[in-house]
Motif scaffolding. Structure first.
Motif, PDB file in Angstrom:
ATOM      1  N   ASP A   1       1.026  -1.274   0.023  1.00 50.61           N
ATOM      2  CA  ASP A   1       0.050  -0.152   0.133  1.00 50.61           C
ATOM      3  C   ASP A   1       0.844   1.193   0.018  1.00 50.61           C
ATOM      4  O   ASP A   1       2.218   1.251   0.311  1.00 50.61           O
TER       5      ASP A   1
ATOM      6  N   ARG B   1     -11.318   3.877   7.271  1.00 51.74           N
ATOM      7  CA  ARG B   1      -9.911   4.165   7.156  1.00 51.74           C
ATOM      8  C   ARG B   1      -9.954   5.757   7.373  1.00 51.74           C
ATOM      9  O   ARG B   1     -10.875   6.397   7.167  1.00 51.74           O
TER      10      ARG B   1
ATOM     11  N   SER C   1       1.128   5.625   1.099  1.00 50.91           N
ATOM     12  CA  SER C   1       0.672   6.614   2.040  1.00 50.91           C
ATOM     13  C   SER C   1       1.441   8.119   1.494  1.00 50.91           C
ATOM     14  O   SER C   1       2.284   7.867   0.945  1.00 50.91           O
TER      15      SER C   1
ATOM     16  N   GLU D   1       2.233   4.046   6.284  1.00 52.85           N
ATOM     17  CA  GLU D   1       1.951   5.041   7.113  1.00 52.85           C
ATOM     18  C   GLU D   1       3.432   5.394   8.230  1.00 52.85           C
ATOM     19  O   GLU D   1       3.919   6.530   8.386  1.00 52.85           O
TER      20      GLU D   1
ATOM     21  N   ASP E   1      -1.268  -0.826   4.881  1.00 55.54           N
ATOM     22  CA  ASP E   1      -1.270   0.710   4.915  1.00 55.54           C
ATOM     23  C   ASP E   1      -0.543   1.034   6.492  1.00 55.54           C
ATOM     24  O   ASP E   1       0.067   2.121   6.347  1.00 55.54           O
TER      25      ASP E   1
ATOM     26  N   SER F   1      -5.019  -3.190   5.708  1.00 53.26           N
ATOM     27  CA  SER F   1      -4.759  -2.583   6.705  1.00 53.26           C
ATOM     28  C   SER F   1      -3.322  -2.651   7.296  1.00 53.26           C
ATOM     29  O   SER F   1      -2.775  -1.643   7.739  1.00 53.26           O
TER      30      SER F   1
ATOM     31  N   CYS G   1      -9.325  -1.612   0.100  1.00 55.22           N
ATOM     32  CA  CYS G   1      -8.472  -1.016   1.103  1.00 55.22           C
ATOM     33  C   CYS G   1      -8.882  -1.510   2.399  1.00 55.22           C
ATOM     34  O   CYS G   1      -7.830  -1.663   3.395  1.00 55.22           O
TER      35      CYS G   1
END
Length: 169
Positions: free
Chosen positions: A17, A168, A19, A134, A130, A127, A123
């Motif tokens: 993913d 999210r 960010s 981040e 993700d 997680s 999405c």
């Protein structure tokens, strides 16, 4: 993961993913590699800098494939929450010239696997990747590899395995 557990040979799964910080446009990517039962193998976060969301998705995929190749994995399912990136990787959609190098790298890397499947995931099921993406914003530029889950990741790994949906941020 249950579909992977019944597949012969057993596949590992790579989720990636991206960010991007709205205020600055700075981008990072992350990914997690799990075995066919869903157990953590390795993860990564990469602080990229100022690039588009699409290029960040591709960058994360490339980093994940490099990681999986270095682990000697041969059968892989790659899940990304960017359907556009999946379509471009599969050759089903055109891409701009800025993505050419990343796409070429991904296509070269995928040839190193005995079997590899690229697929889109919503999405809400991505997680853990993700979370690692981040984290990348707080790291030095470059890639950080995790041989064990960093603090907080296990929560998201369990959610992804159970298929728990959540909003999210």
């Amino acid at each position: 993961m249950d579909q992977l557990a019944t597949t012969s040979p057993p596949f590992c799964k790579l989720n990636t993913d991206e960010s991007r910080l709205r205020e600055t446009g700075l981008a990072s990517a992350g990914g997690v590699v799990r075995d066919y039962l869903g157990a953590f193998i390795q993860g990564f976060s990469v602080n990229i800098g100022l690039v588009s969301i699409f290029l960040t998705e591709l960058w994360g995929c490339r980093e994940g494939l490099i990681l999986c190749g270095s682990k000697g994995l041969k059968h892989l399912v790659v899940e990304m929450d960017s359907s556009s990136a999946v379509q471009v990787i599969k050759g089903l959609k055109e891409h701009d010239s800025l993505a050419t190098v990343l796409i070429s790298d991904i296509r070269r890397l995928r040839a190193e696997f005995d079997s590899i499947i690229f697929q889109h995931i919503f999405c809400e099921g991505n997680s853990a990747a993700d979370f690692l993406a981040e984290i990348g914003h707080n790291l030095s530029v470059g890639t950080t590899v995790y041989d064990s889950p960093p603090p907080g990741l296990n929560f998201f790994l369990k959610r992804d395995m159970m298929g728990v949906a959540f909003l999210r941020h």
